[in-house]
Write a protein that holds these residues in place. Structure first.
Motif, PDB file in Angstrom:
ATOM      1  N   LEU A  51       0.819  -1.209   0.000  1.00 28.53           N
ATOM      2  CA  LEU A  51       0.000   0.000   0.000  1.00 28.53           C
ATOM      3  C   LEU A  51       0.859   1.268   0.000  1.00 28.53           C
ATOM      4  O   LEU A  51       0.489   2.280  -0.604  1.00 28.53           O
ATOM      5  CB  LEU A  51      -0.930   0.010   1.217  1.00 28.53           C
ATOM      6  CG  LEU A  51      -2.085  -0.996   1.219  1.00 28.53           C
ATOM      7  CD1 LEU A  51      -2.893  -0.861   2.492  1.00 28.53           C
ATOM      8  CD2 LEU A  51      -2.976  -0.798   0.003  1.00 28.53           C
ATOM      9  N   ALA A  52       1.990   1.204   0.673  1.00 29.19           N
ATOM     10  CA  ALA A  52       2.852   2.388   0.758  1.00 29.19           C
ATOM     11  C   ALA A  52       3.700   2.592  -0.492  1.00 29.19           C
ATOM     12  O   ALA A  52       4.238   3.685  -0.691  1.00 29.19           O
ATOM     13  CB  ALA A  52       3.756   2.278   1.977  1.00 29.19           C
ATOM     14  N   ASN A  53       3.808   1.561  -1.346  1.00 26.90           N
ATOM     15  CA  ASN A  53       4.719   1.659  -2.495  1.00 26.90           C
ATOM     16  C   ASN A  53       4.063   1.252  -3.806  1.00 26.90           C
ATOM     17  O   ASN A  53       4.744   0.784  -4.727  1.00 26.90           O
ATOM     18  CB  ASN A  53       5.952   0.776  -2.258  1.00 26.90           C
ATOM     19  CG  ASN A  53       6.800   1.245  -1.104  1.00 26.90           C
ATOM     20  OD1 ASN A  53       7.599   2.150  -1.239  1.00 26.90           O
ATOM     21  ND2 ASN A  53       6.613   0.626   0.056  1.00 26.90           N
ATOM     22  N   LEU A  54       2.760   1.438  -3.939  1.00 24.23           N
ATOM     23  CA  LEU A  54       2.098   1.074  -5.189  1.00 24.23           C
ATOM     24  C   LEU A  54       2.672   1.911  -6.340  1.00 24.23           C
ATOM     25  O   LEU A  54       2.589   3.141  -6.326  1.00 24.23           O
ATOM     26  CB  LEU A  54       0.588   1.308  -5.090  1.00 24.23           C
ATOM     27  CG  LEU A  54      -0.245   0.198  -4.452  1.00 24.23           C
ATOM     28  CD1 LEU A  54      -1.699   0.620  -4.351  1.00 24.23           C
ATOM     29  CD2 LEU A  54      -0.132  -1.078  -5.255  1.00 24.23           C
ATOM     30  N   PRO A  55       3.243   1.261  -7.350  1.00 21.86           N
ATOM     31  CA  PRO A  55       3.876   2.000  -8.455  1.00 21.86           C
ATOM     32  C   PRO A  55       2.858   2.433  -9.509  1.00 21.86           C
ATOM     33  O   PRO A  55       2.965   2.078 -10.686  1.00 21.86           O
ATOM     34  CB  PRO A  55       4.868   0.976  -9.000  1.00 21.86           C
ATOM     35  CG  PRO A  55       4.204  -0.335  -8.770  1.00 21.86           C
ATOM     36  CD  PRO A  55       3.434  -0.199  -7.476  1.00 21.86           C
ATOM     37  N   ILE A  56       1.871   3.188  -9.100  1.00 21.32           N
ATOM     38  CA  ILE A  56       0.826   3.671 -10.008  1.00 21.32           C
ATOM     39  C   ILE A  56       0.985   5.182 -10.166  1.00 21.32           C
ATOM     40  O   ILE A  56       1.024   5.901  -9.165  1.00 21.32           O
ATOM     41  CB  ILE A  56      -0.582   3.345  -9.464  1.00 21.32           C
ATOM     42  CG1 ILE A  56      -0.741   1.817  -9.306  1.00 21.32           C
ATOM     43  CG2 ILE A  56      -1.660   3.915 -10.383  1.00 21.32           C
ATOM     44  CD1 ILE A  56      -2.040   1.418  -8.630  1.00 21.32           C
ATOM     45  N   PRO A  57       1.092   5.683 -11.396  1.00 20.11           N
ATOM     46  CA  PRO A  57       1.239   7.136 -11.598  1.00 20.11           C
ATOM     47  C   PRO A  57       0.091   7.913 -10.936  1.00 20.11           C
ATOM     48  O   PRO A  57      -1.075   7.590 -11.124  1.00 20.11           O
ATOM     49  CB  PRO A  57       1.198   7.279 -13.125  1.00 20.11           C
ATOM     50  CG  PRO A  57       1.646   5.952 -13.641  1.00 20.11           C
ATOM     51  CD  PRO A  57       1.119   4.933 -12.668  1.00 20.11           C
ATOM     52  N   TRP A  86      11.409  -0.555  -7.497  1.00 24.36           N
ATOM     53  CA  TRP A  86      11.604  -2.004  -7.419  1.00 24.36           C
ATOM     54  C   TRP A  86      10.297  -2.747  -7.201  1.00 24.36           C
ATOM     55  O   TRP A  86      10.206  -3.952  -7.473  1.00 24.36           O
ATOM     56  CB  TRP A  86      12.602  -2.353  -6.313  1.00 24.36           C
ATOM     57  CG  TRP A  86      12.145  -2.005  -4.917  1.00 24.36           C
ATOM     58  CD1 TRP A  86      12.330  -0.829  -4.269  1.00 24.36           C
ATOM     59  CD2 TRP A  86      11.409  -2.842  -4.009  1.00 24.36           C
ATOM     60  NE1 TRP A  86      11.776  -0.872  -3.011  1.00 24.36           N
ATOM     61  CE2 TRP A  86      11.197  -2.097  -2.826  1.00 24.36           C
ATOM     62  CE3 TRP A  86      10.922  -4.151  -4.086  1.00 24.36           C
ATOM     63  CZ2 TRP A  86      10.511  -2.606  -1.726  1.00 24.36           C
ATOM     64  CZ3 TRP A  86      10.237  -4.668  -2.991  1.00 24.36           C
ATOM     65  CH2 TRP A  86      10.044  -3.898  -1.831  1.00 24.36           C
ATOM     66  N   THR A  87       9.260  -2.043  -6.757  1.00 24.61           N
ATOM     67  CA  THR A  87       7.956  -2.683  -6.543  1.00 24.61           C
ATOM     68  C   THR A  87       7.103  -2.715  -7.808  1.00 24.61           C
ATOM     69  O   THR A  87       5.984  -3.218  -7.774  1.00 24.61           O
ATOM     70  CB  THR A  87       7.173  -1.934  -5.449  1.00 24.61           C
ATOM     71  OG1 THR A  87       7.146  -0.535  -5.760  1.00 24.61           O
ATOM     72  CG2 THR A  87       7.805  -2.125  -4.085  1.00 24.61           C
ATOM     73  N   MET A  88       7.598  -2.162  -8.914  1.00 21.23           N
ATOM     74  CA  MET A  88       6.839  -2.184 -10.161  1.00 21.23           C
ATOM     75  C   MET A  88       6.642  -3.631 -10.626  1.00 21.23           C
ATOM     76  O   MET A  88       7.601  -4.402 -10.694  1.00 21.23           O
ATOM     77  CB  MET A  88       7.581  -1.385 -11.227  1.00 21.23           C
ATOM     78  CG  MET A  88       6.834  -1.268 -12.551  1.00 21.23           C
ATOM     79  SD  MET A  88       5.331  -0.269 -12.409  1.00 21.23           S
ATOM     80  CE  MET A  88       6.036   1.374 -12.178  1.00 21.23           C
ATOM     81  N   PRO A  89       5.417  -4.027 -10.936  1.00 19.06           N
ATOM     82  CA  PRO A  89       5.163  -5.413 -11.369  1.00 19.06           C
ATOM     83  C   PRO A  89       5.969  -5.772 -12.612  1.00 19.06           C
ATOM     84  O   PRO A  89       6.281  -4.907 -13.438  1.00 19.06           O
ATOM     85  CB  PRO A  89       3.656  -5.411 -11.675  1.00 19.06           C
ATOM     86  CG  PRO A  89       3.099  -4.317 -10.822  1.00 19.06           C
ATOM     87  CD  PRO A  89       4.169  -3.266 -10.794  1.00 19.06           C
ATOM     88  N   PRO A  90       6.318  -7.059 -12.745  1.00 16.59           N
ATOM     89  CA  PRO A  90       7.091  -7.494 -13.912  1.00 16.59           C
ATOM     90  C   PRO A  90       6.339  -7.237 -15.208  1.00 16.59           C
ATOM     91  O   PRO A  90       5.124  -7.073 -15.210  1.00 16.59           O
ATOM     92  CB  PRO A  90       7.299  -8.995 -13.664  1.00 16.59           C
ATOM     93  CG  PRO A  90       6.255  -9.381 -12.662  1.00 16.59           C
ATOM     94  CD  PRO A  90       6.020  -8.172 -11.834  1.00 16.59           C
TER      95      PRO A  90
END
Length: 446
Positions: free
Chosen positions: A48-54, A385-389
């Protein structure tokens, strides 16, 4: 494949079973597994703290204020970042049970000894400051989390073995039978506890006389120094990744240890690539921080996303089915502590093999793919680094589809390597569950 599975079952599994049944390894395994619920809970809040969503961070700030990420980290600190403390207690507790000792006393003594081994000061760098501040009278949470796990495991074993030796020599305080058992156990643990604390205290004092300063720093330095000899070559990258996986397999946070030594080199290479990319020049480096974060550590260290898929699709035992479901969401965001400590991979003679092998194979394939021009190199964009593959590979390569394809290839490699080992391990777990169910049925009949 059937011949390979047969080889694993006939040759590897019996040896692994003997190793895995060793009393101390069992205690280490059980102690690490005890941290599992807290790791899963902490993973949820970390995601929740690092969701890689713009725009996600701006949206959260507009609702909860600028400190929303810090507040989400509170549960992480209370779960993830006390991992070593829990392990110190649980390892000693489980080992003491095998010796028929008072497990509660062994666990509490181990926790005290672990705290004694941990430095009560650390360097803190305030925001905007040019120099760090020495904070005294406090413990860095890093030493209570995975960074201190190796020391916690050693302390758990050492404390219990000293406790056992003292009890075996009958050097304990015995109270009359009229005294409540809980009070009697507390006094019986007095002399063993004193000896454990004394031994760890002496070790700490001796280490403080050296340039290392603390037990934690001593292990970090000794393990990290060899990595300074490696660079950005394929051979050096393999060595670095080998260190990462082997350290993780022993319960150490290999990523942090290796990164602490190699990060200046990897980040420097990242900057060189960014400068060349902006100038429309050929990229000079293959290995950068993004090479590991966005191409190699898919699902986390060990490329465990393929393992998670194998668990979800092929698990037969209830334990592995449930773990696969729990690990899938964190795995998408490259958080794999639920797998490393829940399966576990740590100190698991069967799963350590594919854990290390997959990492090395994906490093070689990815490096060669980029070196031959089949895959776009990392352009220096700091993709989280939390960005999904697949998305991460696409972004890290500057919007090249080859980066996404490389992610898919590495996931497939991971899946193929892990699957036969996982099936063997899952089969053993299923057999354990079946035997347990048969035993319970017999008890009901009786």
């Amino acid at each position: 494949m059937s011949k390979f599975n047969g080889f694993l079952e006939e040759k590897v599994m019996p040896v692994a079973a003997k190793i895995g049944a060793q009393r101390h390894l069992l205690a280490l395994r059980d102690g690490i597994i005890a941290t599992m619920p807290f790791i899963v809970i902490g993973s949820f809040f970390m995601i929740l703290a690092n969701l890689p969503i713009p725009g996600y961070a701006d949206w959260m700030t507009s609702i909860f204020g600028p400190n929303w990420a810090a507040k989400l980290s509170y549960p992480v600190d209370a779960t993830f970042n006390i991992m070593s403390l829990i392990a110190a207690f649980a390892v000693a507790y489980r080992l003491a049970e095998t010796y028929k000792l008072d497990a509660m006393s062994a666990g509490t003594i181990s926790v005290a000894a672990f705290m004694l081994s941990t430095p009560f000061s650390f360097q803190f760098m305030p925001v905007g400051a040019k120099a760090g501040i020495l904070v005294t009278g406090a413990i860095s949470k890093a030493f209570l989390s995975s960074k201190g796990l190796f020391i916690a495991l050693l302390i758990g074993i050492l404390a219990t073995e000293i406790y056992r030796w003292v009890v075996k020599k009958n050097i304990v305080i015995k109270l009359p039978s009229s005294v409540p058992p809980s009070v009697g156990k507390s006094f019986a643990a007095l002399i063993p506890g004193f000896l454990v604390i004394f031994v760890v205290w002496v070790i700490r004092l001796l280490v403080e006389l050296t340039p290392y300063g603390s037990i934690n720093n001593m292990f970090m330095t000794i393990l990290g120094e060899p990595l300074k000899l490696v660079g950005l070559t394929l051979g050096g990258t393999i060595v670095a990744e080998l260190f990462v996986t082997v350290l993780w397999a022993c319960g150490l946070h290999g990523t942090n240890i290796v990164k602490g030594v190699m990060e200046p080199i990897w980040v420097g290479a990242m900057g060189d690539n960014m400068t060349a990319y902006q100038a429309h020049q050929p990229l000079p480096h293959i290995v950068t921080q993004q090479f590991f974060d966005n191409f190699i550590h898919i699902g986390g260290t060990g490329v465990t996303f393929g393992l998670v898929l194998a668990m979800v699709l092929f698990a037969k035992s209830q334990q592995m089915k449930q773990l696969g479901r729990l690990a899938l969401a964190p795995g998408i965001f490259n958080i794999n502590e639920p797998v490393i400590f829940g399966l576990p991979i740590v100190l698991n003679p069967i799963m350590i093999i594919p854990f290390i092998l997959t990492s090395i194979v994906t490093v070689i394939v990815t490096f060669l793919g980029m070196d031959m021009g089949l895959v776009a190199k990392p352009v220096g964009i700091a993709v989280p680094w939390t960005m999904p593959p697949i998305i991460s590979g696409y972004l890290a390569s500057g919007g090249h589809i080859s980066g996404a394809v490389m992610n898919i290839v590495n996931i497939v490699i991971s899946f193929v390597i892990y699957l036969p080992f996982f099936k063997i391990y899952d089969k053993a777990k299923k057999r354990e569950e079946d035997e347990m169910n048969v035993g319970e049925k017999k008890e009901l009949i009786v």
